[in-house]
Design an enzyme around this catalytic site. Structure first.
Site, PDB file in Angstrom:
ATOM      1  N   GLY A  11      67.601-120.198  17.119  1.00 43.11           N
ATOM      2  CA  GLY A  11      67.241-119.839  18.283  1.00 43.11           C
ATOM      3  C   GLY A  11      67.922-120.766  19.497  1.00 43.11           C
ATOM      4  N   HIS A  12      66.984-121.476  20.287  1.00 43.72           N
ATOM      5  CA  HIS A  12      67.433-122.333  21.432  1.00 43.72           C
ATOM      6  C   HIS A  12      67.634-123.632  20.904  1.00 43.72           C
ATOM      7  CE1 HIS A  12      67.957-123.800  25.596  1.00 43.72           C
ATOM      8  NE2 HIS A  12      66.926-124.673  25.342  1.00 43.72           N
ATOM      9  N   PHE A  13      66.871-124.266  20.051  1.00 51.32           N
ATOM     10  CA  PHE A  13      66.874-125.403  19.145  1.00 51.32           C
ATOM     11  C   PHE A  13      67.490-125.123  17.657  1.00 51.32           C
ATOM     12  CE2 PHE A  13      63.652-126.778  22.345  1.00 51.32           C
ATOM     13  CZ  PHE A  13      64.258-127.672  22.832  1.00 51.32           C
TER      14      PHE A  13
END
Length: 231
Positions: free
Chosen positions: A210-212
């Protein structure tokens, strides 16, 4: 490797918003000051999320100093802005009121911070909870969420600069690795693909994340950095 905490983030000084104007221009100015203090005249920028608007400001001002980009879920194209940030931020950008601030404040609440770390993870149970617990401890200091909302409002200044950054990409063509978590709801996959219009020699690596991404993909990203920049 130099990994600074921006002013107001991590363990750097966190002046109140009455003593410091929290804008991306000012964050970039502080990082530029650090680079000048260290005497660095040549570097590769690893940019994730807010790192994009900071790093691309540095690049646009002094492109001759930047030997390359590692772009990891850091956006520079409208195609990359997902529905989640549009829903949270666009009303705030149009007019700041208590009503438009509320979604932004939810964004930096414990629930929001935890979601940022877990969204898209292959094995959420294995993600270290220290990530969001420590983040939130710093976010919960008096006044911090106020200036974080200031920065979320100021994010519109980055979108205004997208055409300038894109022109700089085309003009200078830095060597680029794009390592992108394809399940990121904030900066979505079309934003990764858009870089290839202006940086056609860039290497794009999709990550099941995902984002991280680094909790579950650190070795993959490290290997790709060595492959692109080690030659």
């Amino acid at each position: 490797m130099i990994a600074p905490d921006y002013i107001g983030f991590g363990h750097s000084d966190a002046p109140s918003r009455s003593d410091f104007e929290y804008t991306f221009d000012n964050l970039a100015a502080h990082v530029r000051g650090l680079l000048d203090q260290l005497g660095l005249t040549s570097y590769i920028l690893y940019m994730q999320d807010y790192g994009g608007p900071v790093g691309f400001r540095l690049f646009a001002k002094n492109p001759e100093k930047v030997n390359g980009f590692v772009i990891q879920n850091a956006n520079a194209y409208m195609e990359g802005v997902g529905d989640a940030p549009k829903k949270v931020l666009m009303p705030l950008w149009e007019k700041r009121t208590p009503e438009t601030e509320k979604p932004a404040r939810d964004f930096v609440s414990l629930e929001g911070t935890k979601f940022h770390w877990l969204v898209g993870a292959k094995n959420p149970e294995a993600i270290n909870p220290d990530n969001w617990v420590l983040d939130q401890a710093l976010l919960d200091r008096p006044g911090v969420q106020d200036y974080q909302v200031d920065l979320l409002e100021n994010y519109k200044s980055n979108i205004q600069l997208y055409p300038e950054w894109q022109a700089a990409f085309r003009a200078h063509k830095p060597r680029t690795l794009i390592a992108w978590g394809k399940k990121d709801p904030f900066f979505v996959p079309p934003g990764a693909e858009a870089y290839l219009r202006d940086l056609p020699e860039a290497k794009l690596v999709w990550l099941d994340a995902g984002h991280f991404v680094l909790d579950e993909n650190v070795q993959t990203v490290a290997d790709e950095i060595k492959a692109v920049f080690g030659r």
